[in-house]
Design an enzyme around this catalytic site. Structure first.
Site, PDB file in Angstrom:
ATOM      1  N   ASN A 171      43.296  42.332  72.490  1.00  0.00           N
ATOM      2  CA  ASN A 171      43.379  41.454  73.705  1.00  0.00           C
ATOM      3  C   ASN A 171      41.967  41.570  74.599  1.00  0.00           C
ATOM      4  OD1 ASN A 171      46.988  41.709  74.051  1.00  0.00           O
ATOM      5  ND2 ASN A 171      45.848  40.328  72.988  1.00  0.00           N
ATOM      6  N   ASP A 214      55.412  38.084  72.967  1.00  0.00           N
ATOM      7  CA  ASP A 214      54.531  36.970  72.438  1.00  0.00           C
ATOM      8  C   ASP A 214      55.252  35.491  72.839  1.00  0.00           C
ATOM      9  OD1 ASP A 214      52.452  35.882  71.307  1.00  0.00           O
ATOM     10  OD2 ASP A 214      53.147  35.602  69.266  1.00  0.00           O
ATOM     11  N   GLY A 215      54.146  34.709  73.391  1.00  0.00           N
ATOM     12  CA  GLY A 215      54.388  33.613  73.652  1.00  0.00           C
ATOM     13  C   GLY A 215      54.218  33.065  75.074  1.00  0.00           C
ATOM     14  N   ASN A 216      53.642  34.019  76.147  1.00  0.00           N
ATOM     15  CA  ASN A 216      53.708  33.678  77.157  1.00  0.00           C
ATOM     16  C   ASN A 216      52.553  32.490  77.410  1.00  0.00           C
ATOM     17  OD1 ASN A 216      54.933  35.884  77.749  1.00  0.00           O
ATOM     18  ND2 ASN A 216      53.163  37.257  78.301  1.00  0.00           N
ATOM     19  N   TRP A 264      54.260  29.288  76.818  1.00  0.00           N
ATOM     20  CA  TRP A 264      55.166  28.940  77.663  1.00  0.00           C
ATOM     21  C   TRP A 264      54.762  28.176  78.880  1.00  0.00           C
ATOM     22  CZ3 TRP A 264      56.224  30.083  82.708  1.00  0.00           C
ATOM     23  CH2 TRP A 264      57.517  29.871  83.140  1.00  0.00           C
TER      24      TRP A 264
HETATM   25  C1  FPP Z   1      51.166  37.607  74.183  1.00  0.00           C
HETATM   26  O1  FPP Z   1      51.572  36.283  74.713  1.00  0.00           O
HETATM   27  C2  FPP Z   1      51.313  38.607  75.498  1.00  0.00           C
HETATM   28  C3  FPP Z   1      50.507  39.275  75.920  1.00  0.00           C
HETATM   29  C4  FPP Z   1      49.099  39.544  75.325  1.00  0.00           C
HETATM   30  C5  FPP Z   1      50.930  40.201  77.237  1.00  0.00           C
HETATM   31  C6  FPP Z   1      52.274  40.455  77.324  1.00  0.00           C
HETATM   32  C7  FPP Z   1      52.212  41.221  78.705  1.00  0.00           C
HETATM   33  C8  FPP Z   1      53.218  40.922  79.491  1.00  0.00           C
HETATM   34  C9  FPP Z   1      54.487  40.273  79.351  1.00  0.00           C
HETATM   35  C10 FPP Z   1      53.152  41.825  80.727  1.00  0.00           C
HETATM   36  C11 FPP Z   1      53.978  42.915  80.512  1.00  0.00           C
HETATM   37  C12 FPP Z   1      53.753  43.828  81.617  1.00  0.00           C
HETATM   38  C13 FPP Z   1      54.278  44.856  81.969  1.00  0.00           C
HETATM   39  C14 FPP Z   1      54.253  45.534  83.231  1.00  0.00           C
HETATM   40  C15 FPP Z   1      54.649  45.852  80.725  1.00  0.00           C
HETATM   41  P1  FPP Z   1      50.245  35.189  74.348  1.00  0.00           P
HETATM   42  O2  FPP Z   1      49.334  35.141  75.534  1.00  0.00           O
HETATM   43  O3  FPP Z   1      49.538  35.745  73.273  1.00  0.00           O
HETATM   44  O4  FPP Z   1      51.153  33.912  74.189  1.00  0.00           O
HETATM   45  P2  FPP Z   1      50.424  32.870  73.096  1.00  0.00           P
HETATM   46  O5  FPP Z   1      50.487  33.288  71.768  1.00  0.00           O
HETATM   47  O6  FPP Z   1      51.573  31.889  73.381  1.00  0.00           O
HETATM   48  O7  FPP Z   1      49.223  32.518  73.810  1.00  0.00           O
END
Ligand code: FPP
Length: 242
Positions: free
Chosen positions: A71, A23-25, A28
């Site tokens: 999602n 979590d946190g992409n 970031w």
């Molecule tokens: C949550 O962060 C992350 C996700 C919904 C996607 C996670 C997926 C990956 C890292 C890709 C993985 C790929 C493979 C090949 C396994 P968010 O987007 O909800 O972050 P936020 O809370 O900061 O908005």
């Protein structure tokens, strides 16, 4: 015994199964003025590094939360970008199998595109006999959805006369989940400063130790994983006993 380094922990005391909520992409990316998808891209690199690290330190099962049943509510562009990253990962993994990792996907595949379904099947089949580590990728996964899926399968067996109500116990429910045959997670780690499980391994997490870290997933390092494992080693797991 308080351990200072993960390398000092006897192998039999390490968590067998670790769950990771990536979590946190989005945050970031936002703090860098980048589009959210840049965060997912960096998060995917982090995932690769962490899986290698888990294998090297002797973790036998890792489950990562890649895409939840909720999602799909995100903008189409973001969903497409996530599916694109997954597609690349599946293609790379199929080509390079020297990591000896068994790859399994948890979740309802039905809504996925045909090409992704086929790639998943190919990767699962090709990695089936790998033994160093099992990497579960939770994709279109929801803990409640998984339980509903198991309940329906059991109800169907009862209706067909293959099973009687009295035979249904916890073990049988576990064996109808996507993780059938695998141990429950000992440790679940959630970075990004959120303190919840968000429908991740709902049944399996009944006795998991939870560690929450204040780092965003793309910045998560092997040292953060080690820190969470060292914290886990300090916990007293009683499983309802004394
Ligand atoms: C949550 O962060 C992350 C996700 C919904 C996607 C996670 C997926 C990956 C890292 C890709 C993985 C790929 C493979 C090949 C396994 P968010 O987007 O909800 O972050 P936020 O809370 O900061 O908005």
């Amino acid at each position: 015994m308080v351990y200072q380094r993960v390398e000092d922990i006897p192998k039999e005391k390490l968590p067998v199964h670790i769950g990771l909520i990536m979590d946190g992409n989005g945050r970031w990316a936002a703090v860098r003025g980048l589009p959210r998808n840049a965060g997912h891209k960096k998060g995917t690199d982090t995932f690769g590094k962490l899986m290698k690290h888990c294998r090297e330190i002797g973790i036998k099962y890792v489950t990562v939360y890649a895409f939840s049943t909720e999602n799909w509510k995100r903008p189409k562009e973001e969903v497409d970008a996530l599916m694109g990253l997954l597609r690349n990962y599946l293609e790379d993994t199929f080509k390079h199998q020297e990591e000896d990792a068994r790859i399994c996907f948890l979740g309802d595949r039905e809504p996925l595109s045909e090409d992704i379904k086929q790639k998943i099947q190919k990767v699962e089949e090709a990695s089936r006999r790998n033994t160093a580590i099992t990497i579960n990728i939770a994709l279109n996964y929801g803990g409640r959805d998984e339980i509903v899926h198991a309940v329906k399968a059991l109800a169907h067996k009862c209706m067909q006369g293959e099973l009687s109500l009295g035979q249904i116990d916890e073990e049988m429910v576990s064996n109808h989940l996507y993780t059938a045959g695998q141990p429950d997670p000992d440790l679940i780690i959630r970075p990004s400063g959120e303190y919840r499980l968000s429908n991740f391994l709902t049944w399996q997490s009944a006795y998991s130790e939870l560690v929450f870290l204040n780092v965003l997933w793309p910045d998560f390092t092997p040292a953060d994983l080690d820190m969470a494992i060292l914290e886990y080693e300090k916990r007293d797991r009683r499983f309802g006993g004394i």
